[in-house]
Design an enzyme around this catalytic site. Structure first.
Site, short mmCIF file in Angstrom:
data_model
loop_
_atom_site.label_atom_id
_atom_site.label_comp_id
_atom_site.label_asym_id
_atom_site.label_seq_id
_atom_site.Cartn_x
_atom_site.Cartn_y
_atom_site.Cartn_z
N GLU A 95 0.84 -1.21 0.00
CA GLU A 95 0.00 0.00 0.00
C GLU A 95 0.87 1.26 0.00
O GLU A 95 0.53 2.25 -0.65
CB GLU A 95 -0.98 0.01 1.18
N ASP A 153 -14.13 -4.64 -11.73
CA ASP A 153 -13.71 -5.69 -10.81
C ASP A 153 -13.28 -6.98 -11.53
O ASP A 153 -12.46 -7.74 -11.02
CB ASP A 153 -14.88 -6.05 -9.89
N1 BES Z 1 -5.86 -1.24 -4.57
C1 BES Z 1 -5.86 -2.57 -4.10
C2 BES Z 1 -7.21 -3.02 -3.62
C3 BES Z 1 -8.30 -2.95 -4.66
C4 BES Z 1 -8.11 -3.45 -5.91
C5 BES Z 1 -9.51 -2.39 -4.34
C6 BES Z 1 -9.12 -3.37 -6.84
C7 BES Z 1 -10.52 -2.31 -5.27
C8 BES Z 1 -10.33 -2.80 -6.53
C9 BES Z 1 -4.85 -2.79 -3.00
O1 BES Z 1 -3.68 -2.07 -3.16
C10 BES Z 1 -4.44 -4.24 -3.03
O2 BES Z 1 -3.89 -4.65 -4.01
N2 BES Z 1 -4.70 -4.97 -1.96
C11 BES Z 1 -4.35 -6.36 -1.84
C12 BES Z 1 -3.13 -6.48 -0.99
C13 BES Z 1 -1.92 -6.96 -1.57
C14 BES Z 1 -0.74 -7.10 -0.67
C15 BES Z 1 -1.80 -7.55 -2.88
C16 BES Z 1 -5.47 -7.09 -1.15
O3 BES Z 1 -6.43 -6.45 -0.76
O4 BES Z 1 -5.39 -8.28 -0.98
ZN ZN Z 2 -2.55 -2.82 -4.77
#
Ligand code: BES
Ligand code: ZN
Length: 618
Positions: A311, A390
């Site tokens: 993040e 999504d």
């Molecule tokens: N930005 C994403 C979360 C996200 C992606 C929200 C698409 C809505 C739509 C965030 O940075 C992310 O990738 N989170 C991952 C964590 C990671 C360490 C890969 C998660 O939530 O698992």
């Molecule tokens: Zn991400």
């Protein structure tokens, strides 16, 4: 001078030194995209003044969104809105009519407000409704301390429009101010400059000075406390979580320093993390200045903190340099995984970095396999028109994106690659990039000047994984595989072999059980290592997945799986387990659990699992 060919944008970065405000680059040409009704080439928002009251009794946010706009002689400005109750609008302070377009399941409605050539400001008076997709209202029972309710928002990808009427495209960049009124016992925090204590009257004023994309506007309200980790990093959480969070994330300042050493200054002043209740649908969300995180990342031993590195990395790849459309999502996530793994390497060494990379490599393999009937979904650049963005948010963007950049790094050499990336972030700061403008930038700033040829187009526009992919090796994982084989062959478990294992080794060990593993084998391993009661959420999740796959029911694991699915709303975990049920022909069992867990999930998790299990909403 470096040749600059960002084809579609003409930008000027203006730094107003007097008040340290960074103004949005003047972008005159926005690309066509299918996930917003806005027509920013005609009239575009530049600054938001949000003034809202949050009512936990009725679960409604009421207020006004007022915009400073730039108008290129348009006769109307178009905003996105979804499931909002639009009460009235004003133009330059005078009441004005508005029109709501027809409703689309994905996009919501266009909100059209007539303007004139010299209109400077439009104001929308509105209310949220019980259909809002961004907001999750939590009862005290759903929080850590169980005393007060909680509210959080999730904007990415196209949900901000369901709590604020806005031009909801990642190409838009705005600064914002907000006044948020909440019940006195609660504290409000946003992706902005934040309070460190509750106010006496429940009134909170926020300012976000750096221009951000609308999907990054975020709000959380709860009985929160703050603990600093360093003078520019810290944690927000409920009382019973805040010390644990501070201890878990104690390396945050080191992470920021490592990131700055790699790719340039941290441009957002403060980097805080808020630990949310367990229904938060993601591991983390990179809301600027205030990352939103799942409590499942708190393992007690810092073993899952690559999520924080991830993040944090988005502060450059995503928040500073932003994907222009959701078809270019890999530019946000692929770069971020690459950057995350570089931060982890800088702090904890190559072994840890390669283990994280290999877990992603295995996820990628499974994702490509899962798309064997839809190979076009394994391209980096996607066409998501008429689809929910999504649909593109899977391991392809993350792990194929990562593998592409890692392969490129190996081809050109690390020093050259790092210099290139640092410049890329600097040149495109506070701006948006399409896949095509990235390729141009790559060609003219890295490949051509160094006389290097690379199959960029194949990586980006073709399905699957090209042959020149970097091969990731980890001695630790090879050892974990051997240990597993030894346990299975000898039917004896010698725990001394695994004493100093990290979480990543355990995850690898568990995920690599062969098809032929028996329930006796699983029971033996469970009795030795107590996987069923693992407090580490990642280990627990992969173990539960295997229990489902192999019809294992020892040590009351079924109850543990059910409890986990009811408590945790993190989409990746939840969907992995429900997928396993489905694959093992236990869809009925899955639906019975889902009946109970669904009310605890945020809408993004609900939408995914409804489709996965064919859940009938009626
Ligand atoms: N930005 C994403 C979360 C996200 C992606 C929200 C698409 C809505 C739509 C965030 O940075 C992310 O990738 N989170 C991952 C964590 C990671 C360490 C890969 C998660 O939530 O698992
Ligand atoms: Zn991400």
């Amino acid at each position: 001078m470096k040749k600059q060919t960002l084809l579609y944008t003409l930008f000027i970065l203006a730094f107003n030194c007097a008040n340290k405000k960074k103004e949005a680059p003047i972008t005159r040409t926005y690309v066509e995209e299918s996930h917003s009704y806005a027509k920013p080439n005609e009239a575009v928002i530049k600054h938001l003044d949000l003034d809202i009251v949050v009512d936990f009794e009725t679960e409604v946010i009421t207020g006004t969104a007022s915009y400073a706009i730039e108008n290129y002689e348009a006769s109307e400005i178009v905003l996105d809105s979804k499931f909002l109750d639009i009460i009235r609008t004003e133009v330059d302070g005078r009441p004005n009519k508005f029109e709501l377009g027809s409703f689309d399941e994905q996009l919501g409605q266009a909100l059209r407000i007539p303007i004139s050539k010299d209109t400077k400001q439009v104001t929308v008076h509105y209310k949220t409704t019980d259909k809002t997709e961004a907001l999750q209202w939590l009862s005290p029972q759903q929080t850590a301390d169980k005393k007060h309710p909680f509210l959080f928002t999730q904007g990415q990808a196209i949900l901000t429009r369901s709590w604020i009427p806005i031009q909801d495209s990642p190409q838009i960049r705005i600064t914002y101010d907000a006044k948020v009124v909440v019940p006195k016992e609660l504290m409000a925090v946003m992706s902005a400059e934040n309070p460190k204590q509750k106010t006496v009257d429940g009134v909170y004023n926020f300012e976000m000075k750096q221009p951000i994309s609308p999907y990054l506007i975020a709000l959380a309200i709860g009985d929160l406390e703050y603990k600093a980790v360093s003078n520019r990093t810290g944690v927000y959480a409920e009382k019973s979580m805040v010390d644990k969070a501070q201890a878990e994330f104690i390396d945050m300042e080191k992470m920021v320093v490592a990131a700055e050493n790699l790719y340039g200054d941290y441009d957002w002043d403060q980097f805080d993390v808020i630990v949310l209740p367990p229904s938060f649908p993601f591991g983390g969300m990179e809301n600027p200045r205030l990352t939103f995180a799942t409590p499942t990342v708190i393992a007690g031993d810092k073993s899952l903190t690559s999520l924080i590195a991830h993040e944090l990395a988005h502060s450059w790849s995503g928040n500073l340099v932003t994907n222009a459309t959701w078809n270019d999502f890999w530019l946000n996530e692929g770069f971020t995984v690459y950057f995350e793994i570089r931060i982890m390497e800088a702090l904890y060494g190559k072994d840890r970095a390669n283990m994280i990379a290999l877990i992603g490599r295995q996820d990628l393999e499974e994702e490509v396999e899962g798309f064997k009937d839809e190979p076009e979904m394994t391209k980096l650049k996607l066409d998501l028109s008429n689809k929910n963005p999504d649909d593109g948010m899977n391991s392809i963007a993350y792990d194929k994106g990562y593998l592409f950049l890692r392969t490129l790094e190996e081809k050109v050499g690390r020093d050259t690659f790092d210099a290139f990336l640092k410049n890329y972030f600097k040149t495109n700061a506070f701006s948006t990039v399409t896949t095509e403008s990235f390729i141009d930038y790559l060609n003219s700033n890295l490949l051509e000047p160094n006389g290097i040829t690379f199959n960029t187009e194949e990586w980006i526009y073709q399905p699957g994984i090209p042959d020149n992919q970097s091969i990731i090796v980890s001695n630790k994982f090879e050892n974990a595989e051997k240990t597993l084989q030894y346990y299975l062959d000898t039917k004896a478990v010698d725990v001394s072999k695994t004493q100093d294992w990290t979480t990543q080794e355990w995850v690898h060990f568990i995920r690599n059980f062969p098809e032929t593993v028996t329930t006796d084998d699983l029971l033996r391993l469970d009795n030795a290592f107590d996987f069923t009661n693992a407090t580490n959420s990642h280990i627990a999740m992969v173990w539960y997945e295997q229990a489902i796959n192999h019809d294992y029911h020892g040590n009351d694991v079924d109850q543990k799986i059910e409890d986990f699915l009811i408590r945790v709303g993190r989409r990746w975990y939840v969907s992995t387990l429900f997928k396993a049920f489905k694959k093992a022909d236990k869809a009925e069992k899955a639906l019975a659990i889902y009946e109970q867990s669904r009310p605890n999930y945020h809408s993004v998790t609900v939408n995914t699992i409804d489709v996965l299990l064919g859940y009938d909403k009626e």
